[in-house]
Scaffold this active site. Structure first.
Site, PDB file in Angstrom:
ATOM      1  N   PRO A  16     -14.257  -5.500   0.142  1.00  0.00           N
ATOM      2  CA  PRO A  16     -13.906  -5.113   1.500  1.00  0.00           C
ATOM      3  C   PRO A  16     -12.973  -3.904   1.456  1.00  0.00           C
ATOM      4  O   PRO A  16     -12.039  -3.875   0.666  1.00  0.00           O
ATOM      5  CB  PRO A  16     -13.163  -6.349   2.042  1.00  0.00           C
ATOM      6  CG  PRO A  16     -12.737  -7.123   0.836  1.00  0.00           C
ATOM      7  CD  PRO A  16     -13.726  -6.813  -0.241  1.00  0.00           C
ATOM      8  N   MET A  17     -13.258  -2.907   2.272  1.00  0.00           N
ATOM      9  CA  MET A  17     -12.368  -1.737   2.358  1.00  0.00           C
ATOM     10  C   MET A  17     -12.186  -1.389   3.825  1.00  0.00           C
ATOM     11  O   MET A  17     -13.150  -1.041   4.522  1.00  0.00           O
ATOM     12  CB  MET A  17     -12.945  -0.557   1.573  1.00  0.00           C
ATOM     13  CG  MET A  17     -12.881  -0.743   0.061  1.00  0.00           C
ATOM     14  SD  MET A  17     -13.458   0.692  -0.850  1.00  0.00           S
ATOM     15  CE  MET A  17     -15.231   0.491  -0.769  1.00  0.00           C
ATOM     16  N   GLN A  49     -13.897 -10.728   5.706  1.00  0.00           N
ATOM     17  CA  GLN A  49     -12.590 -10.978   5.112  1.00  0.00           C
ATOM     18  C   GLN A  49     -11.534 -11.131   6.201  1.00  0.00           C
ATOM     19  O   GLN A  49     -11.521 -10.385   7.186  1.00  0.00           O
ATOM     20  CB  GLN A  49     -12.167  -9.843   4.178  1.00  0.00           C
ATOM     21  CG  GLN A  49     -10.917 -10.241   3.378  1.00  0.00           C
ATOM     22  CD  GLN A  49     -10.343  -9.136   2.534  1.00  0.00           C
ATOM     23  OE1 GLN A  49     -10.069  -8.046   3.028  1.00  0.00           O
ATOM     24  NE2 GLN A  49     -10.151  -9.400   1.248  1.00  0.00           N
ATOM     25  N   CYS A  75      -3.317  -7.665  -0.342  1.00  0.00           N
ATOM     26  CA  CYS A  75      -2.913  -6.467   0.400  1.00  0.00           C
ATOM     27  C   CYS A  75      -1.490  -6.046   0.014  1.00  0.00           C
ATOM     28  O   CYS A  75      -0.553  -6.825   0.182  1.00  0.00           O
ATOM     29  CB  CYS A  75      -2.998  -6.740   1.902  1.00  0.00           C
ATOM     30  SG  CYS A  75      -2.520  -5.293   2.849  1.00  0.00           S
TER      31      CYS A  75
END
Ligand code: FMN
Length: 389
Positions: free
Chosen positions: A18-19, A73, A104
């Site tokens: 995930p970005m 996510q 994160c």
């Protein structure tokens, strides 16, 4: 090697990382053209605005009609809110898979005890994971987690994090092999992925361990699996401007020859397609502003000159993009090749190390890789959307 997420058996053990700001529905659609049947994770959203019904957050949770598994996510540091968000997404039938972000590194998140700060408090970690798994299991939806090695070298938590996740019924775990302090600097420390895999195996379970960090070319995935024994790979920055990397990965992991790097003409055609998909999704104006960052990634390693790059970085419309692409191919040639080693030019985040921001006293009374600490539940209201992992 095979890898399944819920009932979805994948073409290869490969997951799109995930970005935030990148892995939206159009980008995933583009990647799927090269390799259907992998897991492509949507960009992260916070649990709180999901529960509150925030329209912008809900718009971000968009999947293609033909997209399966639909992987979302979530980020959050309040177990009850996380549980509610997962339940809502499952109950609405909007997802096939939930991934939780415990990696994160953004200071505004970790400073409040969220994101990559959570694994330092194993009971909080446990409570969040337990709430998510309890909410998802009645629907048969698998929950996975993604984390870093720890806060800094003196505070590594990955083995314990893997253990807590496995205990709580997570379907697979993925580790970005850097600490929060490292951020994106240096090289990913694949040896830690090997240690995590070994640790999880030594516990006697069979939870798949996925490795993440610095897979720039398909051969890197093969090397990571060989060197660490991990069960699959999670690929982030390597696919920026190279959505075809997923096709290459499936080839390489199935023992087939990988095609040579794409010629400039093919890159230009993909850029035009990508921009058109984004325009359908976001509207042309917004899409073109968003697409500018992708142009730098597509062009990295191609000898197109600074004037073309500058024009790309200011593109305002699809028509203007077509015009720049045509000028570029005219000047440089559709058969121009990437420079030697161009695939490995670092893209996306590259900075670090950073100063780790955690709440005062966050580590007091805590241990590193072992399992005893108190439950503290920070509230994640009002934290802005952010990127990173
Ligand atoms: C632009 C950008 C946005 C990111 N956003 C997220 C995110 O929302 N969630 C997450 O878990 N990781 C996020 N990451 C981290 C990646 O998922 C991945 O762990 C990291 O880039 C290392 O893998 P790589 O070397 O293959 O890029 C982000 C990375 C980049 C470059």
């Amino acid at each position: 090697m095979t890898y399944s997420i819920g009932q979805h058996e994948l073409a290869a053990p490969v997951v799109l990382a995930p970005m935030a700001g990148v892995t939206n529905a159009p980008f995933r659609a583009l990647c799927r053209r090269y390799a259907p049947g992998l897991v492509y994770v949507n960009e992260m959203v916070m649990a709180t605005p999901v529960v509150q019904g925030n329209p912008k957050t809900h718009r971000m949770i968009t999947f293609g009609d033909d997209e399966h598994p639909r992987s979302q996510q979530l980020y959050g540091s309040d177990p009850a809110i996380m549980g509610d968000a997962v339940r809502q997404l499952c109950d609405d039938g909007r997802v096939d898979h939930i991934d939780i972000n415990f990696g994160c590194p953004a200071a505004k998140v970790t400073r409040r005890g969220g994101g990559a700060a959570v694994p330092a408090r194993p009971e909080l970690l446990r409570a969040i994971v337990r709430a998510a798994v309890a909410a998802a299991s009645p629907y048969g939806i698998p929950v996975t987690t993604k984390f870093r090695m720890g806060l800094f070298d003196d505070w590594l938590t990955f083995k314990r994090t893997g253990e807590v996740c496995a205990d709580e019924g997570v379907a697979s775990i993925a580790m970005h092999a850097r600490t929060v302090e490292q951020h994106y600097s240096g090289e990913a420390r694949w040896e830690a992925i090997g240690e995590l895999k070994e640790h999880m195996s030594s516990l006697g379970g069979s939870i798949p361990v996925l490795g993440n960090g610095d897979i720039w070319e398909a051969s890197d995935a093969v090397a990571m699996i060989e060197q660490t024994g991990c069960d699959g790979v999670v690929v982030g920055r390597g696919c920026l401007g190279r959505p075809w990397l997923f096709g290459d990965l499936v080839d390489a992991l199935n023992g087939r020859e990988v095609p040579p790097s794409r010629l400039l003409g093919e890159v230009a055609a993909v850029m035009a397609d990508h921009a058109a998909l984004l325009a359908q999704h976001l509207g042309e104006d917004h899409a073109m502003r968003d697409f500018r960052k992708h142009t730098g990634w597509y062009m990295s390693g191609y000898p197109v000159g600074s004037e073309i790059r500058r024009r790309f970085s200011m593109t305002k419309s699809l028509a203007e993009l077509d015009d720049i692409l045509a000028t570029m191919l005219d000047k440089v040639g559709a058969d121009a090749t990437i420079v030697e080693g161009g695939e490995r030019i670092k893209r996306g985040h590259t900075n670090g190390p950073i100063r780790v921001a955690i709440p005062e006293g966050w580590l007091d009374g805590q241990t590193r890789q072992s399992l005893d600490s108190d439950v503290t539940v920070p509230d994640d209201d009002h934290v802005m959307a952010l990127s990173g992992g």
